[in-house]
Design a protein around this motif. Structure first.
Motif, PDB file in Angstrom:
ATOM      1  N   SER A   1       0.671  -1.304   0.048  1.00  0.00           N
ATOM      2  CA  SER A   1      -0.301  -0.159   0.640  1.00  0.00           C
ATOM      3  C   SER A   1       0.561   1.127  -0.002  1.00  0.00           C
ATOM      4  N   ILE A   2       2.244   1.488   1.001  1.00  0.00           N
ATOM      5  CA  ILE A   2       2.474   2.722   1.142  1.00  0.00           C
ATOM      6  C   ILE A   2       3.279   2.660  -0.695  1.00  0.00           C
ATOM      7  N   THR A   3       3.823   1.578  -1.112  1.00  0.00           N
ATOM      8  CA  THR A   3       4.606   2.102  -2.514  1.00  0.00           C
ATOM      9  C   THR A   3       3.431   2.199  -3.111  1.00  0.00           C
ATOM     10  N   ALA A   4       2.469   1.579  -3.132  1.00  0.00           N
ATOM     11  CA  ALA A   4       1.277   2.162  -4.275  1.00  0.00           C
ATOM     12  C   ALA A   4       1.026   3.411  -3.872  1.00  0.00           C
ATOM     13  N   PHE A   5       1.311   4.237  -3.311  1.00  0.00           N
ATOM     14  CA  PHE A   5       0.831   5.502  -2.902  1.00  0.00           C
ATOM     15  C   PHE A   5       2.257   6.350  -3.192  1.00  0.00           C
ATOM     16  N   ALA A   6       3.393   5.636  -2.813  1.00  0.00           N
ATOM     17  CA  ALA A   6       4.559   6.508  -3.460  1.00  0.00           C
ATOM     18  C   ALA A   6       4.827   7.279  -5.004  1.00  0.00           C
ATOM     19  N   ILE A   7       4.495   5.665  -6.098  1.00  0.00           N
ATOM     20  CA  ILE A   7       4.164   5.560  -7.337  1.00  0.00           C
ATOM     21  C   ILE A   7       3.144   6.622  -7.693  1.00  0.00           C
ATOM     22  N   LEU A   8       1.827   6.441  -7.545  1.00  0.00           N
ATOM     23  CA  LEU A   8       0.162   7.457  -7.145  1.00  0.00           C
ATOM     24  C   LEU A   8       1.034   8.580  -7.289  1.00  0.00           C
ATOM     25  N   GLY A   9       1.690   9.165  -6.059  1.00  0.00           N
ATOM     26  CA  GLY A   9       2.100  10.353  -5.481  1.00  0.00           C
ATOM     27  C   GLY A   9       3.401  11.229  -6.688  1.00  0.00           C
ATOM     28  N   LYS A  10       4.117  10.511  -6.620  1.00  0.00           N
ATOM     29  CA  LYS A  10       4.885  10.448  -7.937  1.00  0.00           C
ATOM     30  C   LYS A  10       4.644  11.112  -9.699  1.00  0.00           C
ATOM     31  N   LEU A  11       3.803   9.914  -9.445  1.00  0.00           N
ATOM     32  CA  LEU A  11       2.814  10.483 -11.165  1.00  0.00           C
ATOM     33  C   LEU A  11       2.208  11.432 -10.935  1.00  0.00           C
ATOM     34  N   THR A  12       1.788  11.900  -9.926  1.00  0.00           N
ATOM     35  CA  THR A  12       0.315  13.150 -10.084  1.00  0.00           C
ATOM     36  C   THR A  12       1.092  14.091 -10.282  1.00  0.00           C
ATOM     37  N   ASP A  13       2.453  13.586  -9.540  1.00  0.00           N
ATOM     38  CA  ASP A  13       3.564  15.185  -9.367  1.00  0.00           C
ATOM     39  C   ASP A  13       3.559  15.382 -10.093  1.00  0.00           C
ATOM     40  N   TRP A  14       4.109  14.575 -11.096  1.00  0.00           N
ATOM     41  CA  TRP A  14       5.036  14.272 -12.034  1.00  0.00           C
ATOM     42  C   TRP A  14       3.839  15.102 -13.106  1.00  0.00           C
ATOM     43  N   LEU A  15       2.712  15.172 -12.843  1.00  0.00           N
ATOM     44  CA  LEU A  15       2.326  15.615 -14.450  1.00  0.00           C
ATOM     45  C   LEU A  15       1.797  16.573 -13.915  1.00  0.00           C
ATOM     46  N   LEU A  16       1.401  17.324 -12.685  1.00  0.00           N
ATOM     47  CA  LEU A  16       1.179  18.773 -12.812  1.00  0.00           C
ATOM     48  C   LEU A  16       2.275  19.131 -12.886  1.00  0.00           C
ATOM     49  N   ALA A  17       3.407  18.730 -12.748  1.00  0.00           N
ATOM     50  CA  ALA A  17       4.303  19.473 -12.900  1.00  0.00           C
ATOM     51  C   ALA A  17       4.828  20.095 -14.764  1.00  0.00           C
ATOM     52  N   SER A  18       4.318  18.786 -14.881  1.00  0.00           N
ATOM     53  CA  SER A  18       4.652  18.554 -16.601  1.00  0.00           C
ATOM     54  C   SER A  18       3.335  19.643 -17.048  1.00  0.00           C
ATOM     55  N   VAL A  19       2.334  19.998 -16.776  1.00  0.00           N
ATOM     56  CA  VAL A  19       1.247  20.936 -16.811  1.00  0.00           C
ATOM     57  C   VAL A  19       2.042  21.951 -16.954  1.00  0.00           C
ATOM     58  N   SER A  20       2.287  22.062 -15.602  1.00  0.00           N
ATOM     59  CA  SER A  20       2.824  23.989 -15.054  1.00  0.00           C
ATOM     60  C   SER A  20       3.938  24.371 -15.785  1.00  0.00           C
ATOM     61  N   ALA A  21       4.988  23.676 -16.165  1.00  0.00           N
ATOM     62  CA  ALA A  21       6.125  23.741 -17.219  1.00  0.00           C
ATOM     63  C   ALA A  21       5.247  24.636 -18.150  1.00  0.00           C
ATOM     64  N   ARG A  22       4.330  23.917 -19.198  1.00  0.00           N
ATOM     65  CA  ARG A  22       4.020  24.506 -20.003  1.00  0.00           C
ATOM     66  C   ARG A  22       3.551  26.206 -20.379  1.00  0.00           C
ATOM     67  N   PHE A  23       3.551  26.681 -18.823  1.00  0.00           N
ATOM     68  CA  PHE A  23       3.315  28.095 -18.758  1.00  0.00           C
ATOM     69  C   PHE A  23       4.513  28.574 -17.863  1.00  0.00           C
ATOM     70  N   LEU A  24       5.545  28.535 -17.141  1.00  0.00           N
ATOM     71  CA  LEU A  24       6.278  28.457 -17.063  1.00  0.00           C
ATOM     72  C   LEU A  24       8.037  29.052 -17.922  1.00  0.00           C
ATOM     73  N   THR A  25       6.915  28.690 -19.692  1.00  0.00           N
ATOM     74  CA  THR A  25       8.754  28.432 -20.709  1.00  0.00           C
ATOM     75  C   THR A  25       8.996  30.306 -20.433  1.00  0.00           C
ATOM     76  N   TRP A  26       8.741  30.945 -19.921  1.00  0.00           N
ATOM     77  CA  TRP A  26       8.865  32.946 -20.376  1.00  0.00           C
ATOM     78  C   TRP A  26      10.162  33.072 -19.240  1.00  0.00           C
TER      79      TRP A  26
END
Length: 270
Positions: free
Chosen positions: A237-262
């Motif tokens: 369960s802890i491993t699943a939390f870690a994987i999902l947390g990392k994936l969602t953080d990566w997704l949010l960071a990737s989407v946000s980076a598009r607005f910070l290209t300047w």
């Protein structure tokens, strides 16, 4: 430049970026391998701290039975809803608190006091107010998400360069123009970090939320493993939390980076 050279350069770039991405796996894989070897050599029996291979076998069994999918979907739904409501409230109150001094003097002391209340302390009250079903769980997660976003956005607005604001006043910007043309670009990098911080707290708060009478979810799976004496299930369960947390953080960071290209920020050394 020839076509062959172009393809070769693209391949090198792809390989290089892939190699940099793979560096992040070195530490966890090394630790996992070391623990596998320690148990294989009988330095530990691996009963209370199962080996990574046993943990992933547990995850595979849960996935094969369909149980893991149900737990993941239930937890993702709670975190998603709590994140949306927490972001909405944190953004609204953080913006008005940072922009209007009178509003900040009115609400900030109370919110700063509430911010220091541990998440577990809310559980009994939320159960009394909202019951043990989904509403109380989503609200608890939203509370966790709310505070870092409120605090960061309010502070970021107050920290905007005064000279920029004065320029806006010289040009007689309206409130809307001041926000969209000066405050929003200036606070956006801090706001993105606050979103990632809020998402991380959302994943932490979902465990406390799923203590409240949940019948499904990774938090429920964790507690069930503890109550039935199955350490492999707890760590799965802890491993699943870690994987999902990392994936969602990566997704949010990737989407946000598009607005910070300047941004023309500091480039760390390799």
């Amino acid at each position: 430049m020839s076509t062959e050279q172009t393809v070769e350069n693209a391949a090198r770039t792809s390989t290089g970026s892939g190699g940099k991405w793979l560096i992040g796996f070195i530490l966890p894989l090394t630790l996992a391998l070391a623990w596998e070897v320690a148990v294989a050599l009988k330095w530990s029996d691996g009963r209370l701290l199962p080996t990574p291979s046993r943990i992933f076998l547990t995850l595979a069994d849960l996935a094969k039975s369909g149980e893991l999918t149900g737990h993941i979907l239930a937890t993702l739904q709670r975190v998603g809803l709590g994140f949306v409501f927490g972001v909405a409230a944190g953004t609204l109150l953080g913006a008005v608190s940072g922009y209007w001094t009178s509003v900040r003097r009115l609400i900030d002391p109370s919110l700063q006091a509430l911010r220091n209340i541990p998440s577990i302390a809310w559980v009994p009250m939320f159960i009394l107010w909202f019951g043990i079903f989904e509403t109380s769980k989503v609200i608890l997660i939203a509370v966790g998400v709310f505070f870092p976003i409120y605090l960061a956005l309010s502070g970021a607005i107050l920290g905007v360069d005064r000279k920029l604001v004065e320029v806006g006043r010289i040009f007689r910007f309206s409130h809307q123009e001041m926000i969209t043309r000066i405050l929003l670009p200036a606070t956006l990098p801090t706001y993105v970090i606050a979103l990632r911080s809020g998402l991380g707290l959302g994943w932490m708060f979902v465990v406390a939320a799923e203590f409240m009478g949940a019948e499904q979810g990774l938090g429920f799976l964790l507690v069930d493993g503890q109550q039935t004496g199955r350490p492999a299930t707890i760590l799965a369960s802890i491993t699943a939390f870690a994987i999902l947390g990392k994936l969602t953080d990566w997704l949010l960071a990737s989407v946000s980076a598009r607005f910070l290209t300047w941004q023309d920020g500091f480039k760390p050394a390799e």
